[in-house]
Design a protein around this motif. Sequence first.
Motif, PDB file in Angstrom:
ATOM      1  N   VAL A 272      -7.603  11.697   4.667  1.00 47.11           N
ATOM      2  CA  VAL A 272      -7.816  12.690   3.712  1.00 47.11           C
ATOM      3  C   VAL A 272      -6.480  11.817   2.245  1.00 47.11           C
ATOM      4  CG1 VAL A 272      -6.807  15.025   2.574  1.00 47.11           C
ATOM      5  CG2 VAL A 272      -8.834  14.820   4.539  1.00 47.11           C
ATOM      6  N   ILE A 273      -5.572  11.448   3.277  1.00 50.97           N
ATOM      7  CA  ILE A 273      -4.331  11.104   2.416  1.00 50.97           C
ATOM      8  C   ILE A 273      -4.519   9.811   1.927  1.00 50.97           C
ATOM      9  CG2 ILE A 273      -1.648  10.359   2.808  1.00 50.97           C
ATOM     10  CD1 ILE A 273      -1.606  12.377   3.984  1.00 50.97           C
ATOM     11  N   LEU A 274      -5.370   9.030   3.015  1.00 51.57           N
ATOM     12  CA  LEU A 274      -5.547   8.025   2.641  1.00 51.57           C
ATOM     13  C   LEU A 274      -6.678   7.713   1.034  1.00 51.57           C
ATOM     14  CD1 LEU A 274      -5.800   4.288   2.943  1.00 51.57           C
ATOM     15  CD2 LEU A 274      -7.757   4.783   4.545  1.00 51.57           C
ATOM     16  N   ARG A 324       6.661   2.010   9.421  1.00 52.97           N
ATOM     17  CA  ARG A 324       6.941   3.537   9.486  1.00 52.97           C
ATOM     18  C   ARG A 324       5.717   3.787   9.516  1.00 52.97           C
ATOM     19  NH1 ARG A 324      11.520   6.039   8.641  1.00 52.97           N
ATOM     20  NH2 ARG A 324      10.627   7.586  10.484  1.00 52.97           N
ATOM     21  N   ARG A 325       5.863   4.163  10.667  1.00 52.48           N
ATOM     22  CA  ARG A 325       4.527   5.212  11.273  1.00 52.48           C
ATOM     23  C   ARG A 325       4.419   6.551  11.404  1.00 52.48           C
ATOM     24  NH1 ARG A 325       4.757   0.708  14.570  1.00 52.48           N
ATOM     25  NH2 ARG A 325       3.108  -0.787  14.225  1.00 52.48           N
ATOM     26  N   SER A 326       4.966   7.642  10.670  1.00 54.79           N
ATOM     27  CA  SER A 326       5.198   8.291  10.775  1.00 54.79           C
ATOM     28  C   SER A 326       4.675   9.871   9.854  1.00 54.79           C
ATOM     29  CB  SER A 326       7.062   8.808  10.091  1.00 54.79           C
ATOM     30  OG  SER A 326       6.692  10.697   9.654  1.00 54.79           O
ATOM     31  N   LEU A 327       3.594   9.715  10.296  1.00 56.02           N
ATOM     32  CA  LEU A 327       2.457  11.132   9.808  1.00 56.02           C
ATOM     33  C   LEU A 327       3.246  12.044   8.346  1.00 56.02           C
ATOM     34  CD1 LEU A 327       0.085  12.291  12.432  1.00 56.02           C
ATOM     35  CD2 LEU A 327       0.266  10.427  10.588  1.00 56.02           C
ATOM     36  N   TRP A 328       4.379  12.586   9.238  1.00 59.33           N
ATOM     37  CA  TRP A 328       5.636  13.348   7.998  1.00 59.33           C
ATOM     38  C   TRP A 328       5.738  13.075   7.577  1.00 59.33           C
ATOM     39  CZ3 TRP A 328      10.717  13.676   6.319  1.00 59.33           C
ATOM     40  CH2 TRP A 328      10.657  15.254   5.524  1.00 59.33           C
ATOM     41  N   LEU A 329       6.973  11.203   6.896  1.00 57.70           N
ATOM     42  CA  LEU A 329       7.567  10.570   5.764  1.00 57.70           C
ATOM     43  C   LEU A 329       6.161  10.497   5.202  1.00 57.70           C
ATOM     44  CD1 LEU A 329       8.919   8.721   4.267  1.00 57.70           C
ATOM     45  CD2 LEU A 329       8.842   7.221   5.876  1.00 57.70           C
ATOM     46  N   MET A 330       4.810  10.833   5.583  1.00 56.53           N
ATOM     47  CA  MET A 330       3.317   9.904   4.529  1.00 56.53           C
ATOM     48  C   MET A 330       2.897  11.070   4.233  1.00 56.53           C
ATOM     49  SD  MET A 330      -0.961   9.536   6.080  1.00 56.53           S
ATOM     50  CE  MET A 330       0.094   8.270   8.124  1.00 56.53           C
ATOM     51  N   GLY A 331       2.950  12.858   4.786  1.00 57.79           N
ATOM     52  CA  GLY A 331       3.241  13.347   3.832  1.00 57.79           C
ATOM     53  C   GLY A 331       3.866  14.105   2.704  1.00 57.79           C
ATOM     54  N   ALA A 332       4.960  13.990   2.704  1.00 57.52           N
ATOM     55  CA  ALA A 332       5.712  13.987   2.413  1.00 57.52           C
ATOM     56  C   ALA A 332       6.131  13.036   0.921  1.00 57.52           C
ATOM     57  CB  ALA A 332       7.109  13.299   2.583  1.00 57.52           C
ATOM     58  N   LEU A 333       5.710  11.260   1.236  1.00 56.59           N
ATOM     59  CA  LEU A 333       5.783  10.347  -0.220  1.00 56.59           C
ATOM     60  C   LEU A 333       4.165  10.902  -0.931  1.00 56.59           C
ATOM     61  CD1 LEU A 333       6.651   7.626   1.884  1.00 56.59           C
ATOM     62  CD2 LEU A 333       8.376   9.175  -0.232  1.00 56.59           C
ATOM     63  N   THR A 334       3.110  11.039  -0.168  1.00 59.97           N
ATOM     64  CA  THR A 334       2.325  11.517  -1.152  1.00 59.97           C
ATOM     65  C   THR A 334       2.322  13.223  -1.397  1.00 59.97           C
ATOM     66  OG1 THR A 334       0.588  10.720   0.709  1.00 59.97           O
ATOM     67  CG2 THR A 334      -0.454  12.513   0.170  1.00 59.97           C
ATOM     68  N   PHE A 335       3.525  13.890  -1.450  1.00 60.85           N
ATOM     69  CA  PHE A 335       3.220  14.846  -1.943  1.00 60.85           C
ATOM     70  C   PHE A 335       3.872  14.348  -3.200  1.00 60.85           C
ATOM     71  CE2 PHE A 335       5.800  18.579  -3.320  1.00 60.85           C
ATOM     72  CZ  PHE A 335       5.298  19.533  -3.326  1.00 60.85           C
ATOM     73  N   LEU A 336       5.121  13.849  -3.199  1.00 59.04           N
ATOM     74  CA  LEU A 336       5.699  13.309  -4.407  1.00 59.04           C
ATOM     75  C   LEU A 336       4.979  12.454  -5.181  1.00 59.04           C
ATOM     76  CD1 LEU A 336       8.585  12.602  -6.006  1.00 59.04           C
ATOM     77  CD2 LEU A 336       9.069  10.511  -3.748  1.00 59.04           C
ATOM     78  N   GLY A 337       4.190  11.170  -5.063  1.00 56.42           N
ATOM     79  CA  GLY A 337       3.778  10.580  -5.638  1.00 56.42           C
ATOM     80  C   GLY A 337       2.370  11.031  -6.365  1.00 56.42           C
ATOM     81  N   SER A 338       2.346  12.280  -6.090  1.00 52.96           N
ATOM     82  CA  SER A 338       0.669  13.456  -6.700  1.00 52.96           C
ATOM     83  C   SER A 338       1.692  14.370  -8.172  1.00 52.96           C
ATOM     84  CB  SER A 338       0.049  14.527  -5.471  1.00 52.96           C
ATOM     85  OG  SER A 338      -0.082  13.421  -4.222  1.00 52.96           O
ATOM     86  N   GLY A 339       2.928  14.473  -7.104  1.00 52.76           N
ATOM     87  CA  GLY A 339       3.839  14.952  -8.252  1.00 52.76           C
ATOM     88  C   GLY A 339       4.163  14.680  -9.972  1.00 52.76           C
ATOM     89  N   VAL A 340       4.179  13.458  -9.534  1.00 56.37           N
ATOM     90  CA  VAL A 340       4.969  12.521 -10.183  1.00 56.37           C
ATOM     91  C   VAL A 340       3.362  12.014 -11.055  1.00 56.37           C
ATOM     92  CG1 VAL A 340       5.316   9.521 -11.279  1.00 56.37           C
ATOM     93  CG2 VAL A 340       6.483  11.503  -9.931  1.00 56.37           C
ATOM     94  N   GLY A 341       1.955  11.714 -10.387  1.00 52.70           N
ATOM     95  CA  GLY A 341       1.033  11.655 -11.136  1.00 52.70           C
ATOM     96  C   GLY A 341      -0.204  12.990 -12.024  1.00 52.70           C
ATOM     97  N   LYS A 381      -0.073   3.821   1.922  1.00 49.02           N
ATOM     98  CA  LYS A 381      -1.174   3.238   2.058  1.00 49.02           C
ATOM     99  C   LYS A 381      -0.416   1.753   3.275  1.00 49.02           C
ATOM    100  CE  LYS A 381      -2.567   2.668  -2.464  1.00 49.02           C
ATOM    101  NZ  LYS A 381      -3.650   2.242  -3.305  1.00 49.02           N
ATOM    102  N   VAL A 382       0.181   1.565   2.885  1.00 51.48           N
ATOM    103  CA  VAL A 382       0.294   0.077   4.110  1.00 51.48           C
ATOM    104  C   VAL A 382       1.000   0.943   5.228  1.00 51.48           C
ATOM    105  CG1 VAL A 382       2.407  -1.652   4.749  1.00 51.48           C
ATOM    106  CG2 VAL A 382       2.008  -1.275   2.498  1.00 51.48           C
ATOM    107  N   ILE A 383       1.900   2.151   5.169  1.00 50.73           N
ATOM    108  CA  ILE A 383       2.077   3.260   6.329  1.00 50.73           C
ATOM    109  C   ILE A 383       0.701   3.232   6.752  1.00 50.73           C
ATOM    110  CG2 ILE A 383       2.531   4.584   7.634  1.00 50.73           C
ATOM    111  CD1 ILE A 383       4.816   5.861   5.346  1.00 50.73           C
ATOM    112  N   ILE A 384      -0.516   4.058   6.901  1.00 54.70           N
ATOM    113  CA  ILE A 384      -1.726   4.073   7.420  1.00 54.70           C
ATOM    114  C   ILE A 384      -2.778   2.690   7.714  1.00 54.70           C
ATOM    115  CG2 ILE A 384      -4.129   4.657   6.788  1.00 54.70           C
ATOM    116  CD1 ILE A 384      -3.204   6.900   4.732  1.00 54.70           C
ATOM    117  N   GLY A 385      -2.185   1.428   6.607  1.00 54.26           N
ATOM    118  CA  GLY A 385      -2.989   0.072   6.934  1.00 54.26           C
ATOM    119  C   GLY A 385      -2.049   0.258   8.261  1.00 54.26           C
TER     120      GLY A 385
END
Length: 435
Positions: A272-274, A324-341, A381-385
């Motif tokens: 979903v994040i991807l 990094r492979r942290s799912l928590w970090l992935m979610g936090a960065l997605t939230f930040l990027g989505s807010g800026v978007g 996206k790199v984390i997910i890759g």
Amino acid sequence: MSLLTHLLACLFGMGSWVSINGLWVELPLIVPRIPEGWYLPSYLSVLIQMANVGPLFVTLMHRFRPGALSETAVVYVIIALGTVASFLLGFFWKETVVVAGAPRSGALLVLTFFLAVVDCTSSVTFLPFMMRLKPRYLTTYYIGEGVSGLLPAVVALVQGVGAVHCNNGTTNQNTTDGFPTFEAQHQPPNFSVEVFFFFLSAMMLVCLLAFLLLNRHPAVAREKTKCQYTNGVKEKNWVEKKPIVEPSRPSRQKSSFGLGTYSWMQLFYIFVILAWSNALTNVALPSVQSYACMPYGNNAYHLSAATAAVSNPLACFVAMFFPRRSLWLMGALTFLGSGVGAFIMSMAALSPCPLMVNDVWGGVVMVLAWIVFILTLSYVKVIIGVILRDEGHSALVWCGAVVQLGSLLGAVTMFPLVSVYSLFASGDPCNTRCP
């Protein structure tokens, strides 16, 4: 020898989206000379999503007939097609045809569709091919993918894309405010649109040569993984025994996807994040970039495009040292990027008079917003890759498919908003006045 493989992987990744990215940054020179005008970006978004027929075919072949499709042959074909289509654009991009009584840029739209087929199909062929090399080269590939946006942006800046001078006009006596009117005059670029398209064709040719060496050079052969994949099937005709989808398995248990490292709920979260991050970065925000940035001036528009293009490979470079492979970090960065978007989208909706439009800090904030937006979601996206690379070849095929699915959903959402309901308005660079 490792350095040579890194270089080839980077050049190979550069060809993944260089043509479409180049077309986006060249829009300020193309738009004034074609009948579609600034509706062209939304048309391009739809064409790119129609081109998902390519990755859909490849994904279905991998799912139902593993090993039947020659992955290497598909990559050769699509890179060659991209090289030829970019070259032909240099000759025919201005040609128009009459459709339903109105002139249309037939050659531009058709050749763009072929370029989109190339770039979309690369998502489900280039990444799986990288399974043949050691894991450290995947991040280098992502750097090359980022360079595919950076290099055209830098060349466009050298070209002087979109420079406008406002010539003095006469006072408009019919207006109540009595302000003088000005005529926007686009300055000639340092080199033509045709030369730019030939440059894109040359970049695709470089990608083709890099792919040839990745397959044939003896130094690269020593950098390949011990367990080789051929056309999505392991050597000695050993096919992955675990199915891609096993709905009967409870979500709390480890899934049968890839190596079974993650549960079904975690995989749903990852995909979903991807899809969401690619919908934002590939379609939604690029569709309104001109509306969000142009009110602050041409410099703000081009700086946002160039710095955002730099942010992509920068995020990949950082990921090379901090994978990094942290799912928590992935979610936090997605939230930040989505807010800026969301901030960028709101400024586009307020165009031609967004916040701080008459203040130099408005342009600075907008450029910084694009940097943060691209930097955070590119790192996601790199984390997910990296995560899916560890799960095997099939996981990377599905990764590419979800990337295109996210982009498709973004296009389906943005096209009616931009082209049908006209929720975004572009102002006159010389005559728009905001309070």
